[in-house]
Design a protein around this motif. Structure first.
Motif, PDB file in Angstrom:
ATOM      1  N   VAL A   1       6.195  -3.982   7.009  1.00 26.00           N
ATOM      2  CA  VAL A   1       6.570  -2.590   7.292  1.00 26.00           C
ATOM      3  C   VAL A   1       6.613  -1.775   6.002  1.00 26.00           C
ATOM      4  N   SER A   2       7.193  -2.388   4.943  1.00 25.52           N
ATOM      5  CA  SER A   2       7.296  -1.673   3.675  1.00 25.52           C
ATOM      6  C   SER A   2       5.916  -1.366   3.116  1.00 25.52           C
ATOM      7  N   ARG A   3       5.018  -2.379   3.160  1.00 24.48           N
ATOM      8  CA  ARG A   3       3.641  -2.137   2.667  1.00 24.48           C
ATOM      9  C   ARG A   3       2.932  -1.104   3.525  1.00 24.48           C
ATOM     10  N   GLY A   4       3.121  -1.138   4.875  1.00 20.54           N
ATOM     11  CA  GLY A   4       2.492  -0.165   5.764  1.00 20.54           C
ATOM     12  C   GLY A   4       2.922   1.259   5.447  1.00 20.54           C
TER      13      GLY A   4
ATOM     14  N   GLU B   1       4.024   2.304   2.545  1.00 21.60           N
ATOM     15  CA  GLU B   1       3.428   2.700   1.271  1.00 21.60           C
ATOM     16  C   GLU B   1       1.969   3.075   1.444  1.00 21.60           C
ATOM     17  N   GLN B   2       1.223   2.313   2.254  1.00 25.34           N
ATOM     18  CA  GLN B   2      -0.185   2.645   2.516  1.00 25.34           C
ATOM     19  C   GLN B   2      -0.290   3.971   3.246  1.00 25.34           C
ATOM     20  N   TYR B   3       0.571   4.234   4.188  1.00 25.08           N
ATOM     21  CA  TYR B   3       0.548   5.503   4.923  1.00 25.08           C
ATOM     22  C   TYR B   3       0.753   6.678   3.969  1.00 25.08           C
ATOM     23  N   VAL B   4       1.724   6.507   3.028  1.00 28.28           N
ATOM     24  CA  VAL B   4       1.977   7.572   2.053  1.00 28.28           C
ATOM     25  C   VAL B   4       0.742   7.777   1.177  1.00 28.28           C
ATOM     26  N   GLN B   5       0.092   6.653   0.763  1.00 32.15           N
ATOM     27  CA  GLN B   5      -1.110   6.772  -0.066  1.00 32.15           C
ATOM     28  C   GLN B   5      -2.246   7.437   0.710  1.00 32.15           C
ATOM     29  N   ALA B   6      -2.379   7.149   2.014  1.00 26.64           N
ATOM     30  CA  ALA B   6      -3.445   7.746   2.841  1.00 26.64           C
ATOM     31  C   ALA B   6      -3.172   9.192   3.161  1.00 26.64           C
ATOM     32  N   HIS B   7      -1.904   9.602   3.110  1.00 18.89           N
ATOM     33  CA  HIS B   7      -1.554  10.992   3.430  1.00 18.89           C
ATOM     34  C   HIS B   7      -0.728  11.548   2.281  1.00 18.89           C
ATOM     35  N   PRO B   8      -1.373  11.873   1.204  1.00 15.81           N
ATOM     36  CA  PRO B   8      -0.621  12.366   0.037  1.00 15.81           C
ATOM     37  C   PRO B   8       0.132  13.641   0.343  1.00 15.81           C
TER      38      PRO B   8
ATOM     39  N   LEU C   1      10.408  10.876   4.817  1.00 15.34           N
ATOM     40  CA  LEU C   1       9.516   9.738   4.622  1.00 15.34           C
ATOM     41  C   LEU C   1       9.881   8.974   3.360  1.00 15.34           C
ATOM     42  N   GLN C   2      10.252   9.677   2.283  1.00 14.85           N
ATOM     43  CA  GLN C   2      10.659   9.000   1.046  1.00 14.85           C
ATOM     44  C   GLN C   2      11.914   8.146   1.277  1.00 14.85           C
ATOM     45  N   LYS C   3      12.846   8.701   2.050  1.00 12.22           N
ATOM     46  CA  LYS C   3      14.067   7.953   2.339  1.00 12.22           C
ATOM     47  C   LYS C   3      13.752   6.696   3.140  1.00 12.22           C
ATOM     48  N   LEU C   4      12.774   6.865   4.065  1.00  7.93           N
ATOM     49  CA  LEU C   4      12.377   5.718   4.893  1.00  7.93           C
ATOM     50  C   LEU C   4      11.737   4.643   4.019  1.00  7.93           C
ATOM     51  N   VAL C   5      10.927   5.027   3.075  1.00  2.46           N
ATOM     52  CA  VAL C   5      10.257   4.048   2.209  1.00  2.46           C
ATOM     53  C   VAL C   5      11.296   3.318   1.371  1.00  2.46           C
TER      54      VAL C   5
ATOM     55  N   ASP D   1       4.218   0.962  16.965  1.00  7.00           N
ATOM     56  CA  ASP D   1       3.133   1.204  17.930  1.00  7.00           C
ATOM     57  C   ASP D   1       2.989   2.704  18.229  1.00  7.00           C
ATOM     58  N   LYS D   2       4.128   3.327  18.469  1.00 10.95           N
ATOM     59  CA  LYS D   2       4.085   4.775  18.735  1.00 10.95           C
ATOM     60  C   LYS D   2       3.539   5.532  17.531  1.00 10.95           C
ATOM     61  N   LEU D   3       3.958   5.067  16.350  1.00  9.66           N
ATOM     62  CA  LEU D   3       3.443   5.695  15.138  1.00  9.66           C
ATOM     63  C   LEU D   3       1.930   5.540  15.047  1.00  9.66           C
ATOM     64  N   THR D   4       1.443   4.362  15.403  1.00  4.15           N
ATOM     65  CA  THR D   4      -0.006   4.120  15.386  1.00  4.15           C
ATOM     66  C   THR D   4      -0.732   5.008  16.393  1.00  4.15           C
ATOM     67  N   ASN D   5      -0.151   5.062  17.617  1.00  2.00           N
ATOM     68  CA  ASN D   5      -0.766   5.918  18.643  1.00  2.00           C
ATOM     69  C   ASN D   5      -0.776   7.392  18.209  1.00  2.00           C
ATOM     70  N   GLY D   6       0.354   7.829  17.639  1.00  2.00           N
ATOM     71  CA  GLY D   6       0.416   9.219  17.166  1.00  2.00           C
ATOM     72  C   GLY D   6      -0.621   9.479  16.089  1.00  2.00           C
ATOM     73  N   MET D   7      -0.786   8.532  15.188  1.00  2.00           N
ATOM     74  CA  MET D   7      -1.787   8.704  14.150  1.00  2.00           C
ATOM     75  C   MET D   7      -3.192   8.723  14.727  1.00  2.00           C
ATOM     76  N   SER D   8      -3.409   7.913  15.783  1.00  2.00           N
ATOM     77  CA  SER D   8      -4.711   7.904  16.449  1.00  2.00           C
ATOM     78  C   SER D   8      -4.998   9.267  17.075  1.00  2.00           C
ATOM     79  N   ARG D   9      -3.970   9.832  17.726  1.00  2.00           N
ATOM     80  CA  ARG D   9      -4.148  11.159  18.320  1.00  2.00           C
ATOM     81  C   ARG D   9      -4.388  12.209  17.241  1.00  2.00           C
ATOM     82  N   ILE D  10      -3.701  12.061  16.113  1.00  2.00           N
ATOM     83  CA  ILE D  10      -3.947  12.987  15.002  1.00  2.00           C
ATOM     84  C   ILE D  10      -5.389  12.879  14.532  1.00  2.00           C
ATOM     85  N   THR D  11      -5.877  11.648  14.428  1.00  2.00           N
ATOM     86  CA  THR D  11      -7.254  11.436  13.970  1.00  2.00           C
ATOM     87  C   THR D  11      -8.259  12.038  14.943  1.00  2.00           C
ATOM     88  N   ASN D  12      -8.038  11.728  16.261  1.00  2.00           N
ATOM     89  CA  ASN D  12      -8.959  12.273  17.272  1.00  2.00           C
ATOM     90  C   ASN D  12      -8.931  13.794  17.289  1.00  2.00           C
TER      91      ASN D  12
END
Length: 669
Positions: free
Chosen positions: A297-300, A302-309, A317-321, A416-427
């Motif tokens: 989760v922690s690496r995910g 960090e990757q999400y933050v790197q993918a969405h600067p 989000l910083q507090k969550l990380v 999972d919801k976060l993934t789905n939301g990101m998928s909808r954002i991408t689409n």
């Protein structure tokens, strides 16, 4: 006698003499006849343009424009059929050409085969204006060609308006497409917003579950503390048990009494220790999985933050990380502690096993340990109490792990919801980009340049191709005014030269006629030659044949001389009045100015019976068209007028000769 009395006497003499009165009355009527006839004939010639035959040749093959059929030639012919401006004749190219050559049509409008195709190039980088041909028969009637050119300009304007309307519709169709694309882009952006909201909700849930996970570690910590306390009491009990064993050495009797109870407790303790060891091993395995998930989760994150600067500055989000990293670090500590606890439990289990073995051995010597059984019993009781405390601690550990498991599950759902939301954002982002690209492509298809601006402002060009071109108004009206001049010259000549009286006693009626006619012919020829010389070398008029121009001018002059000679010779002043009337009728019916079709129908019938009609036609042929056969055809008709008028004059001279000169005629020797 004063002037007033002279005036009265002149008026009375005119009234008393019919030969004077009638000419005076005729002269009084001449301005009225001249003006009235002209105004009647040319009152509104443009109202009769629908009688003017104009050929229309449509060769347009059509084209495709903006996905639809475009055939401007067909549409134009359909509109002209309902247009009463001219007498439109829809014919082929060959028939139109023949009509021009035989003076059947005053002009031709020809729409070429590529007319619509060129009009459809408006969407290309280098558009080509559509061009139709206007072919006026200028030599047939110059004024008609000018009228036709003005009318064709209006037709060109109408075509331009129709094309501009079509271009405008195409532009607005692209605008509609752009609007639809933007609407779909708006939908995509809405989906993007919805996905972002869903992502935020998932992030919030992750935060809550992480809080629960952190809260679950508290009872876990307490349980571990309790386990540590129980282990301490167990150790104290074992110490007391050791003292008991010393006492056992002193009193086997007491040991014998509690031997059975001690052995039973030892076995139960052994079983509990095994369960404890098994539970601790399972707990270590579960904590390691939890640690792995927490690290993922922690690496995910960090990757999400790197993918969405753009989200890197989000405080939530910083507090969550940070929290995720703390959980990962805490889990590492928990796992290490749990492993140490499991190792201690393993050692304890091994010791307990040795204790049971010893107790078994000790059981064989129960008889020797009867005295110390009481002390062993007390130590066993304390051991049981420590085991109970250990069991309670393990239960608390289990509850803590259960909460940790539930939190991990909820964290998984949030992920999972976060993934789905990101998928909808991408689409949504892809759809938005696609529609915006499509709209940009639509609007970029038409690029502005000077050719496009000119094409849009004036999409249709008119190419004028004169048939038998007349260079200017002077040339166009020369047949009319030259004929007028020659006729007026002949009429005025009769005032100067007496035609009814011979210069001497004629030998015969024919010699009388011939002498007068030759004089008129000489003067008529001279005036024709003088007029032609001034036109050719003074005004520099261009003709197709100079010799034939002189010949036809002389023939025309002789025709008018013969006509005026007959009228004046036969009727004197009334004949001159008739000649003036004929001149007026000729001026309005000869088609020298407006076409014959534009004058009143009742006047048109005179066209074929008056000589100026044929002089105008002949001059047009020799000056403009070069159709010399048509010129000779009109010259033959003028010759008929000369012969017929001469016969009439000869008949008059014959009757007058017999009455006045036959008896006095000299006898030829």
């Amino acid at each position: 006698m004063n002037s007033f009395k002279l005036l009265i006497r002149d008026i009375k003499s005119i009234i008393k003499d019919p030969k004077v009165l009638i000419p005076v009355l005729a002269v009084l009527l001449i301005p009225l006849l001249y003006s009235a006839t002209f105004l009647w004939a040319f009152w509104d010639p443009y109202a009769k343009l629908d009688h003017l035959p104009v050929a229309v040749v449509n060769l347009d093959k059509g084209a495709k424009f903006n996905g639809q059929d475009l055939n401007i030639g067909r549409d134009l012919t359909d509109q002209l059929k309902d247009n009463q401006k001219f007498d439109w004749q829809f014919v082929g190219a060959k028939q139109a050409r023949e009509g021009l050559e035989h003076n059947k049509y005053y002009m031709v409008i020809e729409i070429p085969a590529d007319f619509s195709q060129k009009a459809a190039t408006i969407t290309e980088d280098h558009p080509t204006p559509a061009e139709f041909r206007f072919i006026p028969n200028e030599s047939y009637n110059f004024l008609a060609s000018q009228i036709g050119e003005n009318a064709v300009d209006k037709i060109k304007e109408q075509i331009n308006n129709n094309l501009t309307e079509a271009y405008t519709k195409a532009i607005f169709a692209n605008i509609d497409t752009l609007a639809n694309g933007l609407a779909q882009a708006s939908d995509g952006s809405q989906q993007l917003a919805d996905g972002a909201r869903a992502t935020q909700a998932g992030v919030n849930k992750i935060k809550d579950n992480l809080n629960k996970l952190a809260a679950g570690t508290v009872p876990l910590q307490k349980g571990l503390t309790t386990v540590a306390g129980g282990s301490s009491q167990l150790h104290q009990g074992l110490l007391e048990l050791q003292q008991g064993t010393h006492q056992l050495a002193d009193g086997l009797s007491q040991l014998s009494q509690g031997n059975s109870q001690l052995l039973t407790g030892a076995k139960q303790s052994q079983a509990g220790m095994k369960k404890l060891q098994t539970g601790l091993d399972a707990s270590v395995e579960g904590l390691e999985k939890v640690q792995t998930s927490s690290q993922a989760v922690s690496r995910g994150l960090e990757q999400y933050v790197q993918a969405h600067p753009e989200l890197a500055e989000d405080p939530q989000l910083q507090k969550l990380v940070v929290t995720s990293k703390q959980v990962t670090s805490g889990m590492a500590t928990v796992v290490d502690s749990q492993k140490q606890l499991a190792a201690g439990a393993a050692q304890l289990t091994a010791g307990q096993t040795e204790l049971v073995t010893g107790m078994a051995t000790f059981s064989e010597k129960l008889n020797q340990a009867k005295d110390a059984s009481q002390s062993i019993d007390q130590g066993a009781a304390r051991l049981v109490q420590g085991s109970a405390q250990l069991e309670t601690g393990l239960a608390q550990v289990n509850n803590g792990f259960q909460q940790l498991s539930d939190g991990t599950y909820q964290l998984s759902e949030g992920t999972d919801k976060l993934t789905n939301g990101m998928s909808r954002i991408t689409n949504g982002t892809e759809q938005l980009a696609h529609k915006l690209t499509e709209a940009a492509n639509k609007t970029s298809q038409i690029k502005g340049n000077d050719q496009l601006y000119s094409m849009f402002a004036d999409p249709v060009q008119m190419q004028k191709q004169s048939f038998r071109e007349v260079p200017n108004y002077g040339t166009g009206f020369t047949p009319y005014f030259l004929s007028l001049g020659l006729f007026v010259g002949a009429l005025i000549l009769t005032i100067v030269i007496p035609l009814r009286e011979p210069s001497g006693i004629p030998g015969s009626a024919f010699s009388w006629f011939l002498g007068k006619f030759m004089l008129l012919a000489i003067i008529g020829t001279v005036q024709a030659v003088i007029a032609d010389l001034v036109l050719l070398y003074g005004l520099h008029i261009e003709v197709k044949s100079v010799p034939l121009f002189f010949i036809f001018s002389i023939i025309t002059s002789l025709t008018f001389m013969a006509l005026v000679q007959f009228l004046v010779t036969a009727f004197d002043n009334p004949g001159r009045f008739v000649a003036i009337l004929i001149l007026i009728w000729q001026l309005v019916t000869s088609a020298g100015t407006f076409p014959l079709e534009l004058i009143p129908t009742r006047l048109q019938v005179f066209n074929h019976w008056l000589p100026m009609t044929y002089s105008v036609f002949g001059f047009k042929a020799v000056i403009s068209s070069g159709d010399f056969s048509f010129m000779w055809q009109n010259a033959r008709i003028l010759a008929i007028f000369i012969i017929s008028m001469s016969i009439g004059t000869i008949l008059y001279y014959t009757m007058n000769y017999k009455r006045n000169y036959a008896a006095a005629a000299p006898v030829d020797e």
